[in-house]
Design an enzyme around this catalytic site. Structure first.
Site, PDB file in Angstrom:
ATOM      1  N   GLU A 128      32.838  42.326  49.149  1.00 37.31           N
ATOM      2  CA  GLU A 128      31.847  42.794  50.127  1.00 37.31           C
ATOM      3  C   GLU A 128      31.392  41.714  51.111  1.00 37.31           C
ATOM      4  OE1 GLU A 128      28.715  44.667  47.833  1.00 37.31           O
ATOM      5  OE2 GLU A 128      30.116  46.006  46.843  1.00 37.31           O
ATOM      6  N   ASN A 170      37.892  42.934  47.954  1.00 34.93           N
ATOM      7  CA  ASN A 170      37.331  44.228  47.566  1.00 34.93           C
ATOM      8  C   ASN A 170      36.117  44.564  48.430  1.00 34.93           C
ATOM      9  OD1 ASN A 170      37.320  46.413  45.502  1.00 34.93           O
ATOM     10  ND2 ASN A 170      35.352  45.534  44.864  1.00 34.93           N
ATOM     11  N   HIS A 207      33.286  54.677  47.061  1.00 35.07           N
ATOM     12  CA  HIS A 207      32.032  55.357  46.688  1.00 35.07           C
ATOM     13  C   HIS A 207      31.785  56.411  47.764  1.00 35.07           C
ATOM     14  CE1 HIS A 207      31.096  52.510  43.532  1.00 35.07           C
ATOM     15  NE2 HIS A 207      31.209  51.490  44.371  1.00 35.07           N
ATOM     16  N   GLU A 235      36.489  51.507  42.682  1.00 32.49           N
ATOM     17  CA  GLU A 235      35.168  51.886  42.140  1.00 32.49           C
ATOM     18  C   GLU A 235      34.863  53.347  42.442  1.00 32.49           C
ATOM     19  OE1 GLU A 235      32.107  49.133  43.441  1.00 32.49           O
ATOM     20  OE2 GLU A 235      33.420  47.402  43.185  1.00 32.49           O
ATOM     21  N   ASP A 237      33.763  56.965  42.844  1.00 40.55           N
ATOM     22  CA  ASP A 237      32.833  58.000  42.374  1.00 40.55           C
ATOM     23  C   ASP A 237      32.469  58.856  43.584  1.00 40.55           C
ATOM     24  OD1 ASP A 237      31.004  56.220  43.613  1.00 40.55           O
ATOM     25  OD2 ASP A 237      30.074  55.625  41.721  1.00 40.55           O
TER      26      ASP A 237
END
Ligand code: G3I
Length: 302
Positions: A128, A170, A207, A235, A237
């Protein structure tokens, strides 16, 4: 195949989940973990605040618990994460001297990667680092004290520490091809590849809101792989876990040969950081949700 991991393996991919060490003793949790998943990312245990809470004093016990579990159950590991502005102890954030910070960062990377050497499939070396809505890096102690070169420095140090681990950058909100942030990360990877800076993969956190991935996600994944890196969904979701949104996401990976695998960010809705969103594949009781079947079938199984 009838499990996510086995079905992903049928096309040479993995299917993983984030794991919290504190939940390994929950038998419902552990049963699903070991039945369905063949890759594990520690949700918090490899982050700087846990692994080096004070300078030079390392604690790998919580992460070791997860790695030991993975080794006992034939699961591979993603390492998450070495250099990140969050979950960073305040002693790092207060360093103002560049030589000091460079040596602290390099020592952190080297010590952590050496501890886990040979046990990690891929590391999120830097997490990030780009600003939302921009092609530029975000402000952080690393950016502010070391300048733009800190990411390259981290990747070069990581390669030296464990040459057999894949090294990933990432980030989130880099799934839409037209977003400035996506373009910024793409330009960095292109630059790294052209200059021989070691980078092997890009992690798309994924996400998503209930609409799922942006329409351009397949384009984004294939444009990155054209630079000569793997891509991974790291990650995943999705708010309310709609079947179509999950299916579209999985298909975006399956349709790109260098999409190495998919990791969901938790097992049951009750394990998720997004409380109230019910964004995962199992409900709080450990039952498969409709999204589970959608994912298994998008992987080519069921
Ligand atoms: O362990 C402490 C506990 O001792 C304390 O009593 C409690 C009180 O708040 O906090 C506990 O720490 C929490 C930790 O999770 C472990 O549960 C932190 O407050 C909480 O902030 C932390 O949240 C994590 C978050 O990263 C922090 O940035 C989430 O679990 C984790 O899922 C989330 O994961 C991130 C990825 O690493 C990077 N991408 C985004 C993703 C979602 O935010």
């Amino acid at each position: 195949a009838t499990t996510l991991g086995a079905q992903a393996a049928a096309s040479g991919r993995y299917f993983g989940t984030a794991v919290a060490a504190g939940r390994l003793g929950d038998s419902t949790y552990a049963t699903i973990l070991d039945r369905e998943f063949n890759m594990i990312t520690p949700e918090n245990e490899m982050k700087w605040d846990t692994t080096e809470p004070s300078r030079g004093s390392f604690n790998f016990s919580p992460a070791d618990q997860i790695v030991n579990h993975a080794q006992a159950h034939g699961q591979r590991m993603r390492g998450h994460t070495l250099v990140w502005h969050n979950q960073l102890p305040s002693w790092v954030g207060s360093i103002t001297d560049a030589n000091t910070l460079r040596s602290v960062m390099d020592n952190h990377i080297t010590t952590e990667m050496t501890h886990f050497k040979g046990k990690i499939y891929a590391w999120d070396v830097v997490n990030e680092a780009f600003a939302d809505g921009s092609t530029q890096h975000r402000g952080s102690v690393f950016q502010n004290v070391l300048g733009n070169g800190f990411i390259e420095e981290a990747f070069r140090t990581a390669r030296a520490a464990d040459p057999s681990a894949k090294l990933c950058y990432n980030d989130y909100n880099i799934e839409n091809w037209s977003d400035a942030k996506t373009q910024g990360v793409y330009a960095m990877v292109r630059d790294f590849k052209s200059r021989g800076v070691p980078i092997d993969c890009v992690g798309f956190q994924s996400h998503f809101g209930s609409g799922g991935p942006p329409a351009s996600f397949p384009t984004t994944l294939s444009n990155f792989t054209a630079l000569g890196v793997d891509v991974q969904l790291t990650e995943l979701d999705i708010a309310q876990a709609p079947t179509t949104a999950y299916s579209n996401t999985v298909k975006a990976c399956v349709n790109v040969s260098r999409c190495a695998g998919i990791t969901v960010w938790g097992i049951r809705d009750s394990d998720s950081w997004r409380s109230g969103d019910n964004p995962l594949l199992f409900d709080g009781g450990g039952n498969k949700k409709p999204a589970y079947d959608a994912v298994l079938s998008a992987l080519g199984g069921g």
